[in-house]
Design a protein around this motif. Structure first.
Motif, PDB file in Angstrom:
ATOM      1  N   VAL A   1      -3.415  -3.507 -10.368  1.00 50.48           N
ATOM      2  CA  VAL A   1      -4.645  -2.843 -10.797  1.00 50.48           C
ATOM      3  C   VAL A   1      -4.342  -1.463 -11.360  1.00 50.48           C
ATOM      4  O   VAL A   1      -4.942  -1.029 -12.347  1.00 50.48           O
ATOM      5  N   PHE A   2      -3.395  -0.769 -10.742  1.00 54.80           N
ATOM      6  CA  PHE A   2      -3.085   0.591 -11.165  1.00 54.80           C
ATOM      7  C   PHE A   2      -1.914   0.663 -12.142  1.00 54.80           C
ATOM      8  O   PHE A   2      -1.327   1.717 -12.335  1.00 54.80           O
ATOM      9  N   SER A   3      -1.611  -0.461 -12.752  1.00 49.57           N
ATOM     10  CA  SER A   3      -0.648  -0.462 -13.848  1.00 49.57           C
ATOM     11  C   SER A   3      -1.239   0.330 -15.025  1.00 49.57           C
ATOM     12  O   SER A   3      -2.435   0.278 -15.279  1.00 49.57           O
ATOM     13  N   PRO A   4      -0.400   1.051 -15.759  1.00 45.06           N
ATOM     14  CA  PRO A   4      -0.907   1.810 -16.934  1.00 45.06           C
ATOM     15  C   PRO A   4      -1.572   0.942 -17.969  1.00 45.06           C
ATOM     16  O   PRO A   4      -2.357   1.420 -18.783  1.00 45.06           O
ATOM     17  N   LEU A   5      -1.289  -0.370 -17.936  1.00 40.12           N
ATOM     18  CA  LEU A   5      -1.870  -1.269 -18.930  1.00 40.12           C
ATOM     19  C   LEU A   5      -3.245  -1.784 -18.509  1.00 40.12           C
ATOM     20  O   LEU A   5      -3.928  -2.439 -19.295  1.00 40.12           O
ATOM     21  N   ASN A   6      -3.671  -1.488 -17.286  1.00 38.45           N
ATOM     22  CA  ASN A   6      -4.949  -2.004 -16.794  1.00 38.45           C
ATOM     23  C   ASN A   6      -6.088  -1.206 -17.405  1.00 38.45           C
ATOM     24  O   ASN A   6      -6.134   0.019 -17.290  1.00 38.45           O
ATOM     25  N   PRO A   7      -7.074  -1.877 -18.008  1.00 40.76           N
ATOM     26  CA  PRO A   7      -8.180  -1.171 -18.653  1.00 40.76           C
ATOM     27  C   PRO A   7      -9.063  -0.401 -17.680  1.00 40.76           C
ATOM     28  O   PRO A   7      -9.813   0.494 -18.086  1.00 40.76           O
ATOM     29  N   LEU A   8      -9.011  -0.736 -16.365  1.00 41.10           N
ATOM     30  CA  LEU A   8      -9.816  -0.009 -15.390  1.00 41.10           C
ATOM     31  C   LEU A   8      -9.413   1.458 -15.357  1.00 41.10           C
ATOM     32  O   LEU A   8     -10.214   2.335 -15.047  1.00 41.10           O
TER      33      LEU A   8
ATOM     34  N   VAL B   1       0.841  -1.195   0.000  1.00 37.10           N
ATOM     35  CA  VAL B   1       0.000   0.000   0.000  1.00 37.10           C
ATOM     36  C   VAL B   1       0.876   1.246   0.000  1.00 37.10           C
ATOM     37  O   VAL B   1       0.584   2.228  -0.699  1.00 37.10           O
ATOM     38  N   GLU B   2       1.960   1.212   0.760  1.00 38.51           N
ATOM     39  CA  GLU B   2       2.878   2.352   0.760  1.00 38.51           C
ATOM     40  C   GLU B   2       3.456   2.574  -0.643  1.00 38.51           C
ATOM     41  O   GLU B   2       3.559   3.716  -1.113  1.00 38.51           O
ATOM     42  N   LYS B   3       3.801   1.486  -1.314  1.00 40.84           N
ATOM     43  CA  LYS B   3       4.307   1.598  -2.687  1.00 40.84           C
ATOM     44  C   LYS B   3       3.241   2.183  -3.611  1.00 40.84           C
ATOM     45  O   LYS B   3       3.543   2.995  -4.499  1.00 40.84           O
ATOM     46  N   LEU B   4       1.988   1.768  -3.393  1.00 40.11           N
ATOM     47  CA  LEU B   4       0.892   2.271  -4.217  1.00 40.11           C
ATOM     48  C   LEU B   4       0.691   3.775  -4.007  1.00 40.11           C
ATOM     49  O   LEU B   4       0.514   4.525  -4.978  1.00 40.11           O
ATOM     50  N   LEU B   5       0.741   4.219  -2.763  1.00 37.48           N
ATOM     51  CA  LEU B   5       0.582   5.642  -2.473  1.00 37.48           C
ATOM     52  C   LEU B   5       1.685   6.459  -3.144  1.00 37.48           C
ATOM     53  O   LEU B   5       1.419   7.531  -3.707  1.00 37.48           O
ATOM     54  N   GLU B   6       2.898   5.938  -3.107  1.00 44.01           N
ATOM     55  CA  GLU B   6       4.015   6.618  -3.774  1.00 44.01           C
ATOM     56  C   GLU B   6       3.778   6.687  -5.285  1.00 44.01           C
ATOM     57  O   GLU B   6       4.033   7.713  -5.929  1.00 44.01           O
ATOM     58  N   LEU B   7       3.307   5.585  -5.843  1.00 42.44           N
ATOM     59  CA  LEU B   7       3.056   5.511  -7.282  1.00 42.44           C
ATOM     60  C   LEU B   7       1.985   6.517  -7.699  1.00 42.44           C
ATOM     61  O   LEU B   7       2.159   7.259  -8.678  1.00 42.44           O
ATOM     62  N   LEU B   8       0.881   6.541  -6.957  1.00 40.39           N
ATOM     63  CA  LEU B   8      -0.222   7.437  -7.299  1.00 40.39           C
ATOM     64  C   LEU B   8       0.176   8.901  -7.124  1.00 40.39           C
ATOM     65  O   LEU B   8      -0.215   9.760  -7.928  1.00 40.39           O
ATOM     66  N   LEU B   9       0.967   9.170  -6.097  1.00 32.63           N
ATOM     67  CA  LEU B   9       1.443  10.541  -5.887  1.00 32.63           C
ATOM     68  C   LEU B   9       2.333  10.985  -7.050  1.00 32.63           C
ATOM     69  O   LEU B   9       2.224  12.124  -7.527  1.00 32.63           O
TER      70      LEU B   9
END
Length: 237
Positions: A229-236, A105-113
């Motif tokens: 899920v939040f990979s740039p390749l994910n269609p979501l 989750v920490e990695k995800l927050l960094e990615l989204l930021l």
């Protein structure tokens, strides 16, 4: 997605860790990890059932804490006194002051930021108690203070539409580009989908889906899957 909104408890951190530590400290007996996990899941169930009554002032918070724990323990045939339930809650609160984010989750927050995504938090609970968790998790490192939304200060709680609509107005959200991530199907997934948001169910406890007519946009069973899920390749996205 332009806006990602997170639940807190058992979504951003593992809520069983402080629960299990408090259980071991307060309640004597040779309990297995599976038994304690069962008590934890039951306590969340009873907490959800009683939360609205407590929020409306119809049930004192102490009574809710006693009932949810004594009722949960009965599911493993354990009789717990009110005093022991109170003692458990006190130690549980102490352990909650030591919580840490899931690593992924920490990695995800960094990615989204890094991608300049708008992030926010929506959590059920009392203002002071949930604020303590937000501060302990250091969420202000990634999310501005004015994007922490706590039901106790809003006056409405998940899964009511009003709490989601309140945030829509505050953040001027585009429903089609907003996703909510949470562990409770009833509170988080039903709540978000009924107002037209996307929803990701963090079902790492392998809970039963209570309503087949409402479907999450994605189900993940581990925090690491959120990164995929939040990979740039994910269609979501």
């Amino acid at each position: 997605m332009d806006t990602i909104i997170f639940d807190v408890d058992d979504t951003l951190y593992d809520q069983t860790i402080p629960f299990k530590k408090a259980f071991r400290k307060v309640i004597e007996g040779p309990f297995t990890e599976e038994e304690i996990e069962k008590v934890y899941i039951a306590s969340r169930k009873y907490s959800d059932v009683l939360f609205e009554k407590s929020q409306r002032g119809e049930l004192p918070l102490l009574d809710m804490h006693i009932y949810r724990m004594t009722a949960a323990c009965q599911e493993i045939d354990l009789s717990l006194s009110d005093q022991k339930a109170i003692e458990f809650q006190e130690v549980y609160l102490e352990e909650q002051q030591k919580i840490t984010l899931f690593d992924d989750v920490e990695k995800l927050l960094e990615l989204l930021l890094s991608r300049n995504k708008q992030m926010a938090v929506l959590t059920n609970g009392g203002e002071d108690h949930q604020r303590m968790k937000i501060e302990q998790l250091n969420l202000a490192k990634w999310i501005p203070e004015d994007r922490f939304f706590i039901s106790g200060s809003i006056g409405h709680a998940k899964p009511k539409k009003q709490v989601f609509q309140f945030i829509e107005e505050k953040l001027s959200l585009d429903k089609s580009k907003t996703v909510y991530i949470g562990d409770s199907f009833e509170n988080d997934i039903i709540g978000a989908k009924q107002v037209g948001w996307h929803a990701i169910w963090m079902n790492h406890r392998n809970r039963h889906q209570s309503d087949e007519s409402i479907q999450p946009d994605k189900i993940v069973s581990h925090p690491k899957e959120l990164l995929d899920v939040f990979s740039p390749l994910n269609p979501l996205l």
